[in-house]
Design a protein around this motif. Structure first.
Motif, PDB file in Angstrom:
ATOM      1  N   VAL A 114      42.882  38.150  23.466  1.00 26.57           N
ATOM      2  CA  VAL A 114      42.335  38.886  22.327  1.00 26.57           C
ATOM      3  C   VAL A 114      40.977  38.320  21.919  1.00 26.57           C
ATOM      4  N   ALA A 115      40.810  37.012  21.990  1.00 23.57           N
ATOM      5  CA  ALA A 115      39.561  36.375  21.549  1.00 23.57           C
ATOM      6  C   ALA A 115      38.328  36.861  22.312  1.00 23.57           C
ATOM      7  N   PRO A 116      38.340  36.892  23.667  1.00 23.89           N
ATOM      8  CA  PRO A 116      37.148  37.405  24.355  1.00 23.89           C
ATOM      9  C   PRO A 116      36.864  38.867  24.026  1.00 23.89           C
ATOM     10  N   GLY A 117      37.913  39.649  23.830  1.00 24.28           N
ATOM     11  CA  GLY A 117      37.722  41.053  23.474  1.00 24.28           C
ATOM     12  C   GLY A 117      37.067  41.228  22.121  1.00 24.28           C
ATOM     13  N   GLU A 118      37.403  40.345  21.194  1.00 27.48           N
ATOM     14  CA  GLU A 118      36.783  40.413  19.868  1.00 27.48           C
ATOM     15  C   GLU A 118      35.363  39.864  19.881  1.00 27.48           C
ATOM     16  N   ALA A 119      35.105  38.888  20.736  1.00 29.56           N
ATOM     17  CA  ALA A 119      33.790  38.255  20.779  1.00 29.56           C
ATOM     18  C   ALA A 119      32.785  39.027  21.619  1.00 29.56           C
ATOM     19  N   ASP A 120      33.254  39.803  22.568  1.00 32.30           N
ATOM     20  CA  ASP A 120      32.360  40.482  23.501  1.00 32.30           C
ATOM     21  C   ASP A 120      32.783  41.943  23.620  1.00 32.30           C
ATOM     22  N   GLU A 121      32.001  42.822  23.061  1.00 36.01           N
ATOM     23  CA  GLU A 121      32.322  44.254  23.055  1.00 36.01           C
ATOM     24  C   GLU A 121      32.477  44.806  24.470  1.00 36.01           C
ATOM     25  N   ALA A 122      31.735  44.242  25.430  1.00 36.79           N
ATOM     26  CA  ALA A 122      31.826  44.718  26.800  1.00 36.79           C
ATOM     27  C   ALA A 122      33.194  44.418  27.418  1.00 36.79           C
ATOM     28  N   LEU A 123      33.855  43.371  26.949  1.00 45.65           N
ATOM     29  CA  LEU A 123      35.169  43.008  27.487  1.00 45.65           C
ATOM     30  C   LEU A 123      36.316  43.631  26.704  1.00 45.65           C
ATOM     31  N   LYS A 124      36.017  44.167  25.539  1.00 39.00           N
ATOM     32  CA  LYS A 124      37.066  44.679  24.657  1.00 39.00           C
ATOM     33  C   LYS A 124      37.924  45.751  25.334  1.00 39.00           C
ATOM     34  N   GLN A 125      37.294  46.702  25.993  1.00 40.03           N
ATOM     35  CA  GLN A 125      38.045  47.775  26.653  1.00 40.03           C
ATOM     36  C   GLN A 125      38.918  47.227  27.774  1.00 40.03           C
ATOM     37  N   ALA A 126      38.386  46.278  28.539  1.00 39.58           N
ATOM     38  CA  ALA A 126      39.168  45.680  29.626  1.00 39.58           C
ATOM     39  C   ALA A 126      40.386  44.960  29.070  1.00 39.58           C
ATOM     40  N   VAL A 127      40.202  44.224  27.988  1.00 41.31           N
ATOM     41  CA  VAL A 127      41.321  43.499  27.377  1.00 41.31           C
ATOM     42  C   VAL A 127      42.367  44.481  26.861  1.00 41.31           C
ATOM     43  N   GLU A 128      41.930  45.477  26.103  1.00 42.86           N
ATOM     44  CA  GLU A 128      42.882  46.416  25.506  1.00 42.86           C
ATOM     45  C   GLU A 128      43.665  47.200  26.557  1.00 42.86           C
ATOM     46  N   SER A 129      42.978  47.703  27.584  1.00 43.14           N
ATOM     47  CA  SER A 129      43.688  48.483  28.591  1.00 43.14           C
ATOM     48  C   SER A 129      44.589  47.605  29.459  1.00 43.14           C
ATOM     49  N   SER A 130      44.155  46.397  29.758  1.00 37.91           N
ATOM     50  CA  SER A 130      44.982  45.535  30.604  1.00 37.91           C
ATOM     51  C   SER A 130      46.206  45.007  29.865  1.00 37.91           C
ATOM     52  N   LEU A 131      46.126  44.872  28.559  1.00 38.01           N
ATOM     53  CA  LEU A 131      47.307  44.461  27.801  1.00 38.01           C
ATOM     54  C   LEU A 131      48.363  45.564  27.810  1.00 38.01           C
ATOM     55  N   LYS A 132      47.909  46.816  27.905  1.00 34.14           N
ATOM     56  CA  LYS A 132      48.850  47.941  27.940  1.00 34.14           C
ATOM     57  C   LYS A 132      49.366  48.209  29.342  1.00 34.14           C
ATOM     58  N   PHE A 133      48.470  48.220  30.334  1.00 32.93           N
ATOM     59  CA  PHE A 133      48.823  48.633  31.692  1.00 32.93           C
ATOM     60  C   PHE A 133      48.171  47.736  32.741  1.00 32.93           C
ATOM     61  N   PRO A 134      48.565  46.471  32.853  1.00 31.60           N
ATOM     62  CA  PRO A 134      47.840  45.574  33.769  1.00 31.60           C
ATOM     63  C   PRO A 134      47.943  45.962  35.234  1.00 31.60           C
ATOM     64  N   TYR A 135      49.052  46.545  35.643  1.00 31.30           N
ATOM     65  CA  TYR A 135      49.238  46.822  37.067  1.00 31.30           C
ATOM     66  C   TYR A 135      48.530  48.095  37.500  1.00 31.30           C
ATOM     67  N   THR A 136      48.167  48.949  36.561  1.00 34.68           N
ATOM     68  CA  THR A 136      47.465  50.176  36.924  1.00 34.68           C
ATOM     69  C   THR A 136      45.981  50.096  36.586  1.00 34.68           C
ATOM     70  N   THR A 137      45.552  49.003  35.970  1.00 34.18           N
ATOM     71  CA  THR A 137      44.133  48.826  35.670  1.00 34.18           C
ATOM     72  C   THR A 137      43.422  48.462  36.966  1.00 34.18           C
ATOM     73  N   LEU A 138      42.339  49.140  37.257  1.00 33.62           N
ATOM     74  CA  LEU A 138      41.645  48.939  38.525  1.00 33.62           C
ATOM     75  C   LEU A 138      40.831  47.654  38.536  1.00 33.62           C
ATOM     76  N   ILE A 139      40.849  46.998  39.683  1.00 32.37           N
ATOM     77  CA  ILE A 139      39.992  45.853  39.959  1.00 32.37           C
ATOM     78  C   ILE A 139      39.177  46.227  41.185  1.00 32.37           C
ATOM     79  N   LEU A 140      37.862  46.034  41.121  1.00 30.91           N
ATOM     80  CA  LEU A 140      37.044  46.316  42.292  1.00 30.91           C
ATOM     81  C   LEU A 140      37.257  45.229  43.317  1.00 30.91           C
ATOM     82  N   GLY A 141      37.669  45.632  44.520  1.00 30.87           N
ATOM     83  CA  GLY A 141      37.882  44.686  45.598  1.00 30.87           C
ATOM     84  C   GLY A 141      36.588  44.393  46.328  1.00 30.87           C
TER      85      GLY A 141
END
Length: 139
Positions: free
Chosen positions: A106-133
């Protein structure tokens, strides 16, 4: 490709044996650092997420995220580390899910707006969140 395959095969302690699972987790764990080649690191992050590694990689992923300003990781790699860390969960006998590093994420998401969406979506659906290989495709 081999590292990604480890995540896809996802050896399970109760089926494949604890030794095989532990060796797989340790192999991926050894790649989760800022000095690993970028392509191999991205594949290790995908494997860590897919392995459902519980607490096996939490410390290494926290270091990657915590040192993001100095370890040379790109935004995509930091996002992938966030997704992999969000996948570090336990499920009890009552099917209650505990995200092991939720407060840390939660802390990086609150401190960095660019990471906020990644944090929020991965907390809900980590296995379906895409990672660029390494191939530039989402996995």
């Amino acid at each position: 490709v081999i590292v990604r395959a480890l995540g896809l095969i996802r050896p399970k302690a109760d089926y494949d044996g604890a030794e095989l699972r532990t060796r797989t987790l340790n192999l991926v764990k050894g790649l989760l650092n800022g000095e690993t080649s970028k392509d191999l690191l991205r594949e290790a992050l995908i494997a860590s997420r897919d392995l459902r590694s519980q607490d096996a990689h939490v410390a290494e992923l926290k270091v990657l995220i915590g040192n993001r300003h100095t370890n040379g990781l790109t935004n995509d790699e930091v996002t992938a580390a966030i997704i992999a860390l969000a996948a570090a969960r336990t499920v009890d006998a009552n099917a209650e899910v505990t995200i092991l590093a939720k407060d840390y994420l939660v802390a990086p998401g609150e401190a960095d707006e660019a990471l906020k969406q990644a944090v929020e979506s991965s907390l809900k659906f980590p296995y379906t969140t895409l990672i660029l290989g390494a191939d530039g495709k989402g996995h």
